[in-house]
Write a protein that holds these residues in place. Structure first.
Motif, PDB file in Angstrom:
ATOM      1  N   SER A   8      42.781  47.905 -18.401  1.00 36.94           N
ATOM      2  CA  SER A   8      43.135  46.787 -19.269  1.00 36.94           C
ATOM      3  C   SER A   8      42.660  46.971 -20.702  1.00 36.94           C
ATOM      4  CB  SER A   8      42.591  45.484 -18.688  1.00 36.94           C
ATOM      5  OG  SER A   8      41.200  45.579 -18.540  1.00 36.94           O
ATOM      6  N   ASP A   9      41.758  47.929 -20.939  1.00 41.17           N
ATOM      7  CA  ASP A   9      41.316  48.175 -22.305  1.00 41.17           C
ATOM      8  C   ASP A   9      42.308  49.047 -23.081  1.00 41.17           C
ATOM      9  OD1 ASP A   9      40.737  50.359 -20.680  1.00 41.17           O
ATOM     10  OD2 ASP A   9      38.956  50.933 -21.823  1.00 41.17           O
ATOM     11  N   MET A  10      43.315  49.553 -22.391  1.00 46.39           N
ATOM     12  CA  MET A  10      44.335  50.390 -23.012  1.00 46.39           C
ATOM     13  C   MET A  10      45.329  49.498 -23.772  1.00 46.39           C
ATOM     14  SD  MET A  10      47.313  52.555 -20.973  1.00 46.39           S
ATOM     15  CE  MET A  10      46.438  52.211 -19.488  1.00 46.39           C
ATOM     16  N   PRO A  11      45.773  49.922 -24.957  1.00 41.34           N
ATOM     17  CA  PRO A  11      46.809  49.139 -25.641  1.00 41.34           C
ATOM     18  C   PRO A  11      48.064  49.042 -24.764  1.00 41.34           C
ATOM     19  CG  PRO A  11      46.037  50.958 -27.030  1.00 41.34           C
ATOM     20  CD  PRO A  11      45.415  51.117 -25.680  1.00 41.34           C
ATOM     21  N   ASN A  12      48.654  47.885 -24.711  1.00 34.13           N
ATOM     22  CA  ASN A  12      49.883  47.664 -23.947  1.00 34.13           C
ATOM     23  C   ASN A  12      49.728  48.062 -22.475  1.00 34.13           C
ATOM     24  OD1 ASN A  12      51.881  46.735 -26.062  1.00 34.13           O
ATOM     25  ND2 ASN A  12      51.073  48.599 -26.993  1.00 34.13           N
ATOM     26  N   ALA A  13      48.577  47.743 -21.900  1.00 34.96           N
ATOM     27  CA  ALA A  13      48.269  48.114 -20.512  1.00 34.96           C
ATOM     28  C   ALA A  13      49.292  47.551 -19.535  1.00 34.96           C
ATOM     29  CB  ALA A  13      46.868  47.633 -20.141  1.00 34.96           C
ATOM     30  N   HIS A  14      49.956  46.479 -19.904  1.00 37.46           N
ATOM     31  CA  HIS A  14      50.961  45.886 -19.014  1.00 37.46           C
ATOM     32  C   HIS A  14      52.116  46.847 -18.731  1.00 37.46           C
ATOM     33  CE1 HIS A  14      52.290  45.030 -23.109  1.00 37.46           C
ATOM     34  NE2 HIS A  14      53.520  44.948 -22.637  1.00 37.46           N
ATOM     35  N   LEU A  15      52.274  47.872 -19.550  1.00 41.20           N
ATOM     36  CA  LEU A  15      53.343  48.856 -19.355  1.00 41.20           C
ATOM     37  C   LEU A  15      52.947  49.995 -18.418  1.00 41.20           C
ATOM     38  CD1 LEU A  15      54.630  49.255 -23.024  1.00 41.20           C
ATOM     39  CD2 LEU A  15      55.763  48.058 -21.143  1.00 41.20           C
ATOM     40  N   HIS A  16      51.676  50.080 -18.065  1.00 40.59           N
ATOM     41  CA  HIS A  16      51.183  51.236 -17.323  1.00 40.59           C
ATOM     42  C   HIS A  16      51.908  51.439 -15.993  1.00 40.59           C
ATOM     43  CE1 HIS A  16      48.452  54.417 -16.205  1.00 40.59           C
ATOM     44  NE2 HIS A  16      48.296  53.829 -15.028  1.00 40.59           N
ATOM     45  N   GLU A  17      52.032  50.413 -15.198  1.00 43.12           N
ATOM     46  CA  GLU A  17      52.685  50.558 -13.893  1.00 43.12           C
ATOM     47  C   GLU A  17      54.148  50.971 -14.050  1.00 43.12           C
ATOM     48  OE1 GLU A  17      51.177  50.639 -10.973  1.00 43.12           O
ATOM     49  OE2 GLU A  17      49.277  50.186 -11.966  1.00 43.12           O
ATOM     50  N   LEU A  18      54.818  50.399 -15.044  1.00 40.24           N
ATOM     51  CA  LEU A  18      56.207  50.785 -15.316  1.00 40.24           C
ATOM     52  C   LEU A  18      56.272  52.244 -15.758  1.00 40.24           C
ATOM     53  CD1 LEU A  18      59.223  50.179 -15.668  1.00 40.24           C
ATOM     54  CD2 LEU A  18      58.669  49.261 -17.947  1.00 40.24           C
ATOM     55  N   PHE A  19      55.365  52.639 -16.618  1.00 39.97           N
ATOM     56  CA  PHE A  19      55.292  54.018 -17.101  1.00 39.97           C
ATOM     57  C   PHE A  19      55.134  54.994 -15.932  1.00 39.97           C
ATOM     58  CE2 PHE A  19      52.342  57.366 -18.974  1.00 39.97           C
ATOM     59  CZ  PHE A  19      53.324  58.030 -19.704  1.00 39.97           C
ATOM     60  N   VAL A  20      54.191  54.710 -15.043  1.00 42.27           N
ATOM     61  CA  VAL A  20      53.949  55.582 -13.892  1.00 42.27           C
ATOM     62  C   VAL A  20      55.167  55.596 -12.969  1.00 42.27           C
ATOM     63  CG1 VAL A  20      52.528  55.908 -11.823  1.00 42.27           C
ATOM     64  CG2 VAL A  20      51.434  55.373 -14.022  1.00 42.27           C
ATOM     65  N   ASP A  21      55.769  54.452 -12.744  1.00 44.67           N
ATOM     66  CA  ASP A  21      56.948  54.387 -11.887  1.00 44.67           C
ATOM     67  C   ASP A  21      58.096  55.209 -12.477  1.00 44.67           C
ATOM     68  OD1 ASP A  21      58.166  53.117  -9.447  1.00 44.67           O
ATOM     69  OD2 ASP A  21      59.585  52.386 -10.975  1.00 44.67           O
ATOM     70  N   GLU A  22      58.281  55.130 -13.779  1.00 37.48           N
ATOM     71  CA  GLU A  22      59.327  55.927 -14.437  1.00 37.48           C
ATOM     72  C   GLU A  22      59.016  57.415 -14.367  1.00 37.48           C
ATOM     73  OE1 GLU A  22      62.383  55.007 -15.660  1.00 37.48           O
ATOM     74  OE2 GLU A  22      61.854  53.129 -14.669  1.00 37.48           O
TER      75      GLU A  22
END
Length: 171
Positions: A8-22
């Motif tokens: 959660s300390d990463m900028p735009n952490a809400h995109l992480h799961e989408l990023f990994v899925d892609e």
């Protein structure tokens, strides 16, 4: 339901799961594409097109290695998933091969159509993950994925050049 990222300390952490899925989707797509390219190489009649498909086959092996590098940089296992879009695009390519295999004057033009559909899918996919990596501050991933994005664009341009200089003029 997507899991909340522990970063959660990463900028735009809400995109992480989408990023990994892609990334998993792209890894699966690249692996599927290796099999499809073998069929395109075999079906092509023009030497320039065969060579372009062979070069892209070799690049695709490198794309898979780069994706593994990105997964490693994120500290997660490099696991792909079946890419339904690539599955459909390759099924369409097989239909084209079956339909036009006895039309040597048209087959290469038809194969270029199929291959460019694949390239445009890959360009869209890599463009998205490059953007996500940039937004989340994954600079190494952004650079690695950006190299592949550039190669996909070059392949698309090469296919257009072959279509204009050889395949479509013969059709």
């Amino acid at each position: 339901m997507a899991k909340k990222t522990e970063q959660s300390d990463m900028p735009n952490a809400h995109l992480h799961e989408l990023f990994v899925d892609e990334l998993k989707d792209i890894l699966g797509a690249e692996r599927q594409l290796l099999q499809g390219l073998k069929k395109l190489i075999k079906a092509a009649t023009g030497e320039k097109l065969k060579a372009a498909f062979q070069t892209h086959y070799e690049q695709t092996e490198g794309h898979i290695d780069r994706l593994k590098e990105v997964f490693s940089s994120l500290g997660i296992p490099a696991r792909g998933k079946k890419c339904k879009a690539m599955e459909g695009l390759l099924a369409e390519a097989e239909e084209i091969i079956e339909e036009f295999q006895d039309s040597p004057e048209v087959i290469d033009a038809a194969l270029i159509v199929a291959a460019q559909k694949v390239e445009h899918y890959e360009i869209a996919s890599y463009g998205s993950v490059v953007t996500f990596a940039k937004l989340m501050g994954h600079e190494d991933a952004k650079e690695i994925l950006g190299q592949t994005l550039a190669e996909e664009k070059e392949t698309d341009e090469l296919l257009t050049d072959i279509a204009l200089s050889d395949a479509n003029t013969a059709a």
